[in-house]
Design an enzyme around this catalytic site. Structure first.
Site, mmCIF file in Angstrom:
data_model
loop_
_atom_site.group_PDB
_atom_site.id
_atom_site.type_symbol
_atom_site.label_atom_id
_atom_site.label_comp_id
_atom_site.label_asym_id
_atom_site.label_seq_id
_atom_site.Cartn_x
_atom_site.Cartn_y
_atom_site.Cartn_z
ATOM 1 N N CYS A 1 0.866 -1.181 0.000
ATOM 2 C CA CYS A 1 0.000 0.000 0.000
ATOM 3 C C CYS A 1 0.903 1.232 0.000
ATOM 4 O O CYS A 1 1.738 1.385 0.904
ATOM 5 C CB CYS A 1 -0.870 -0.039 1.258
ATOM 6 S SG CYS A 1 -1.883 1.428 1.501
ATOM 7 N N CYS B 1 -1.116 3.887 -6.502
ATOM 8 C CA CYS B 1 -1.944 3.256 -5.459
ATOM 9 C C CYS B 1 -2.186 1.833 -5.932
ATOM 10 O O CYS B 1 -2.489 1.609 -7.112
ATOM 11 C CB CYS B 1 -3.267 4.003 -5.316
ATOM 12 S SG CYS B 1 -4.529 3.131 -4.357
HETATM 13 N N1 DGL Z 1 -4.030 0.724 -1.893
HETATM 14 C C1 DGL Z 1 -3.617 1.870 -1.145
HETATM 15 C C2 DGL Z 1 -2.400 2.541 -1.764
HETATM 16 O O1 DGL Z 1 -1.639 1.909 -2.461
HETATM 17 C C3 DGL Z 1 -4.566 2.903 -0.720
HETATM 18 C C4 DGL Z 1 -5.995 2.847 -0.867
HETATM 19 C C5 DGL Z 1 -6.665 3.557 0.274
HETATM 20 O O2 DGL Z 1 -6.860 4.774 0.206
HETATM 21 O O3 DGL Z 1 -6.971 2.862 1.224
HETATM 22 O O4 DGL Z 1 -2.173 3.700 -1.535
#
Ligand code: DGL
Length: 281
Positions: free
Chosen positions: A89, A200
């Site tokens: 993430c 993301c």
């Molecule tokens: N998948 C997450 C990232 O790579 C974030 C998504 C979220 O806002 O929870 O930043």
């Protein structure tokens, strides 16, 4: 341990990471885009994936909240025998990875960050767009990345509030998703970027929508392959020093703070593995 016959002792290439357990987490479903690449690079390794869907999206939370979640999840993954933790993430990496490394100095952590460096190497005109959560783009870690590597580059930074939450619903192509993707891609076209970074881990899951929203000449990058290759290099070292071996199955176990049936259904579809099951964390 098995190795290619042609390897020297220096570049010994493992062909099976049996006994290794990798802990992977994301605010929700997005890290599944990383799981596929990790499974490819780490054959034989077991994996625990935590989707913190009950607390998503992180990208619109404050630092304190995200830190607390990352600490709790890391502890749970370590309890399940993780030898290596991938923070799949961008938002959690930006906010928490330094703190996680300080708290568990003996644990190897791998984070993800928007692929600015690879984008610079492939961008023909040095015109690069970055799509990410508001939290990632406003983080000090991201500013440091830009300061260190993107001097003289024309950057278009586009926060995408609401997009991860919409992807979290599990459908790959809905009118609501297309509206958001079109809106966030519009400034890229106006500013004539030639390369777009998906910053993301949720976004690669709807990559075809970005392809539709951007001119065909624009290159779209995500970092899952590069992160998985990095994980492989680190895993070779960990494997050589001995693994926890608390659980030696090579299964992929799915955990969630949200609805297990939702994670299970989405993971089966996205990872093309009809027998996957998910459990509450
Ligand atoms: N998948 C997450 C990232 O790579 C974030 C998504 C979220 O806002 O929870 O930043």
């Amino acid at each position: 341990m098995t190795a290619h016959d042609s390897s020297t002792s220096q570049d010994l290439e493992l062909t099976s990471f049996d006994g290794l357990r990798v802990g992977v987490f994301d605010s929700g479903l997005g890290g599944l885009s990383m799981v596929e690449a990790l499974r490819h690079q780490l054959p034989g390794a077991g994996m625990d994936y935590v989707a913190d869907s009950g607390h998503a999206p992180y990208g619109e939370r404050d630092d304190r909240y995200i830190l607390g979640r990352c600490h709790q999840i890391t502890q749970r993954l370590l309890d399940r025998g993780a030898d290596l933790i991938v923070v799949a993430c961008n938002t959690a990496t930006a906010v928490a990875i330094r703190d996680l490394r300080q708290t568990w100095p003996g644990v190897p952590f791998i984070g993800v960050e928007p692929g600015i460096k690879p984008a610079i190497t492939v961008s023909p005109q040095g015109r690069i767009g970055v799509l990410a959560t508001p939290m990632t783009l406003s983080s000090q870690k991201f500013r440091d990345l830009i300061d260190a590597h993107a001097q003289g580059v024309h950057l278009v930074l586009q926060p995408c509030p609401g997009l991860a939450a919409e992807i979290e619903k599990g459908a790959l192509d809905t009118p609501a998703l297309r509206t958001l993707v079109d809106r966030f891609c519009a400034p890229m076209t106006v500013d004539q970027v030639d390369t777009v970074v998906l910053g993301c881990t949720h976004y690669p899951l709807v990559r075809p929508l970005f392809e539709d929203a951007l001119p065909a000449s624009v290159q779209i990058l995500d970092t899952s392959g590069a992160v998985a290759r990095h994980a492989r290099r680190l895993a070779q070292v960990i494997h050589a020093h001995g693994v926890n071996a608390r659980d030696t199955s090579d299964s992929l176990r799915l955990w969630t703070t949200g609805d297990p049936l939702h994670l299970q259904e989405v993971a089966r579809r996205w990872l093309s593995q009809p027998s996957l099951t998910a459990q509450p964390l």
